[in-house]
Motif scaffolding. Structure first.
Motif, PDB file in Angstrom:
ATOM      1  N   UNK A 181       0.811  -1.220   0.000  1.00  0.00           N
ATOM      2  CA  UNK A 181       0.000   0.000   0.000  1.00  0.00           C
ATOM      3  C   UNK A 181       0.848   1.276   0.000  1.00  0.00           C
ATOM      4  N   UNK A 182       1.869   1.363   0.862  1.00  0.00           N
ATOM      5  CA  UNK A 182       2.679   2.573   0.947  1.00  0.00           C
ATOM      6  C   UNK A 182       3.552   2.774  -0.290  1.00  0.00           C
TER       7      UNK A 182
ATOM      8  N   UNK B 146       9.350   5.442   5.093  1.00  0.00           N
ATOM      9  CA  UNK B 146       9.282   5.787   3.681  1.00  0.00           C
ATOM     10  C   UNK B 146      10.582   5.423   2.969  1.00  0.00           C
ATOM     11  N   UNK B 147      11.714   5.660   3.611  1.00  0.00           N
ATOM     12  CA  UNK B 147      13.002   5.325   3.009  1.00  0.00           C
ATOM     13  C   UNK B 147      13.057   3.854   2.649  1.00  0.00           C
ATOM     14  N   UNK B 148      12.597   2.999   3.540  1.00  0.00           N
ATOM     15  CA  UNK B 148      12.565   1.555   3.267  1.00  0.00           C
ATOM     16  C   UNK B 148      11.740   1.273   2.012  1.00  0.00           C
ATOM     17  N   UNK B 149      10.580   1.875   1.915  1.00  0.00           N
ATOM     18  CA  UNK B 149       9.702   1.618   0.775  1.00  0.00           C
ATOM     19  C   UNK B 149      10.271   2.182  -0.527  1.00  0.00           C
ATOM     20  N   UNK B 150      10.854   3.360  -0.461  1.00  0.00           N
ATOM     21  CA  UNK B 150      11.445   3.938  -1.661  1.00  0.00           C
ATOM     22  C   UNK B 150      12.642   3.116  -2.143  1.00  0.00           C
TER      23      UNK B 150
ATOM     24  N   UNK C 166      15.269  -0.475  -6.053  1.00  0.00           N
ATOM     25  CA  UNK C 166      15.812  -1.806  -6.340  1.00  0.00           C
ATOM     26  C   UNK C 166      15.098  -2.466  -7.524  1.00  0.00           C
ATOM     27  N   UNK C 167      13.807  -2.214  -7.655  1.00  0.00           N
ATOM     28  CA  UNK C 167      13.027  -2.792  -8.752  1.00  0.00           C
ATOM     29  C   UNK C 167      13.209  -2.016 -10.062  1.00  0.00           C
TER      30      UNK C 167
ATOM     31  N   UNK D 142      21.331  19.581  -3.275  1.00  0.00           N
ATOM     32  CA  UNK D 142      21.661  20.233  -2.018  1.00  0.00           C
ATOM     33  C   UNK D 142      21.486  19.230  -0.879  1.00  0.00           C
ATOM     34  N   UNK D 143      20.575  19.494   0.028  1.00  0.00           N
ATOM     35  CA  UNK D 143      20.363  18.587   1.163  1.00  0.00           C
ATOM     36  C   UNK D 143      19.202  17.618   0.951  1.00  0.00           C
ATOM     37  N   UNK D 144      18.537  17.743  -0.165  1.00  0.00           N
ATOM     38  CA  UNK D 144      17.363  16.906  -0.422  1.00  0.00           C
ATOM     39  C   UNK D 144      17.701  15.737  -1.336  1.00  0.00           C
ATOM     40  N   UNK D 145      16.988  14.640  -1.119  1.00  0.00           N
ATOM     41  CA  UNK D 145      17.050  13.521  -2.053  1.00  0.00           C
ATOM     42  C   UNK D 145      15.745  13.546  -2.835  1.00  0.00           C
ATOM     43  N   UNK D 146      15.883  13.650  -4.151  1.00  0.00           N
ATOM     44  CA  UNK D 146      14.732  13.730  -5.038  1.00  0.00           C
ATOM     45  C   UNK D 146      14.526  12.359  -5.670  1.00  0.00           C
ATOM     46  N   UNK D 147      13.330  11.847  -5.561  1.00  0.00           N
ATOM     47  CA  UNK D 147      12.966  10.567  -6.170  1.00  0.00           C
ATOM     48  C   UNK D 147      12.107  10.846  -7.394  1.00  0.00           C
TER      49      UNK D 147
END
Length: 117
Positions: free
Chosen positions: A16-17, A49-53, A58-59, A68-73
């Motif tokens: 779901x997440x 959320x990090x685990x799910x992302x 991985x897939x 900068x300081x952000x990780x963009x997905x």
């Protein structure tokens, strides 16, 4: 798309997440979203959320980059197109009733229209 890749993608989306996070990434398009914005919109703790992302990464369904300081997905359009193509490749005996609502290669993510069944 190879069967192992399809299984990995479907497995990553089968939560779901992760599905909700991926939906946000698809809606955001190639620009993506910062991890904090995804967590806020989903009401999910950052560590969860990090685990799910990571599962989406991985897939091969998502990418990440540091700004900068952000990780963009961001979503990977070719991965989603490959997954949908694999699933619909032989459907309906080749009849047009299974055709997608738009051409995902020619169209942008935001221009695809979905129809109710």
């Amino acid at each position: 798309m190879e069967p192992k890749q399809v299984v990995a993608a479907l497995g990553a989306l089968a939560h779901e997440h992760r599905l909700a996070a991926y939906k946000l990434l698809v809606e955001a398009g190639p620009e993506g979203l910062p991890a904090g914005a995804i967590a806020e919109r989903l009401g999910t703790p950052s560590s969860t959320l990090t685990f799910h992302l990571q599962q989406l990464l991985h897939a091969g369904l998502a990418t990440q980059r540091r700004v900068s300081r952000q990780i963009i997905y961001a979503m990977v359009p070719a991965a989603m197109n490959g997954l949908v193509g694999y699933l619909t490749e032989n459907c309906c005996g080749g009849e047009a009733i299974c055709a997608p609502a738009c051409d995902p290669v020619a169209a942008t993510v935001h221009s695809c229209k979905t129809t109710a069944a």
